[in-house]
Scaffold this motif. Structure first.
Motif, mmCIF file in Angstrom:
data_model
loop_
_atom_site.group_PDB
_atom_site.id
_atom_site.type_symbol
_atom_site.label_atom_id
_atom_site.label_comp_id
_atom_site.label_asym_id
_atom_site.label_seq_id
_atom_site.Cartn_x
_atom_site.Cartn_y
_atom_site.Cartn_z
ATOM 1 N N LYS A 78 0.885 -1.109 -0.174
ATOM 2 C CA LYS A 78 0.163 0.025 0.163
ATOM 3 C C LYS A 78 1.269 1.367 -0.002
ATOM 4 N N THR A 79 2.239 1.393 0.261
ATOM 5 C CA THR A 79 3.075 2.642 0.934
ATOM 6 C C THR A 79 3.512 2.463 -0.490
ATOM 7 N N ASP A 139 6.374 4.814 8.173
ATOM 8 C CA ASP A 139 5.787 3.525 6.631
ATOM 9 C C ASP A 139 6.522 3.221 5.522
ATOM 10 N N ILE A 140 7.339 4.898 5.338
ATOM 11 C CA ILE A 140 8.115 4.343 4.215
ATOM 12 C C ILE A 140 9.574 3.351 4.593
ATOM 13 N N GLU A 148 4.592 13.564 8.310
ATOM 14 C CA GLU A 148 4.359 13.065 7.042
ATOM 15 C C GLU A 148 5.557 13.677 5.777
ATOM 16 N N THR A 149 5.937 13.127 5.040
ATOM 17 C CA THR A 149 6.610 13.236 3.900
ATOM 18 C C THR A 149 6.665 14.022 2.930
ATOM 19 N N ASP A 150 7.191 14.754 2.719
ATOM 20 C CA ASP A 150 6.375 16.692 1.941
ATOM 21 C C ASP A 150 6.868 15.640 0.001
#
Length: 84
Positions: A7-8, A25-26, A64-66
């Protein structure tokens, strides 16, 4: 690869680029692909995968990743044949 890691990966390759993927998650997806992940100075994160070390900038203060980092990760994975 477990479903949550898939999903990621799907989110990383989604168009338009998503800016809401949690960095943790990454990192877990990288590890599911066989990577070694280590913290470096500042908010840099070293990822050893595909017999090379790549440095990414981990997000802070939010998790959160940009969008720019997500695009870089997608290009790096694509260059090594990893797609959803």
């Amino acid at each position: 690869m477990k479903q949550r890691h898939q999903k990621t990966l799907d989110l990383i390759f989604h168009r338009p680029v998503s800016g809401g993927i949690k960095w943790v998650d990454i990192e877990k997806m990288f590890m599911a692909l066989g990577a070694e992940v280590s913290e470096r100075e500042g908010s840099r994160v070293a990822v050893f995968l595909f017999n090379e070390v790549t440095i990414f900038h981990g997000p802070h203060p939010t998790p959160e990743t940009d969008k720019g980092a997500v695009s870089s990760i997608r290009k790096w994975l694509e260059s090594h044949g990893v797609t959803p």
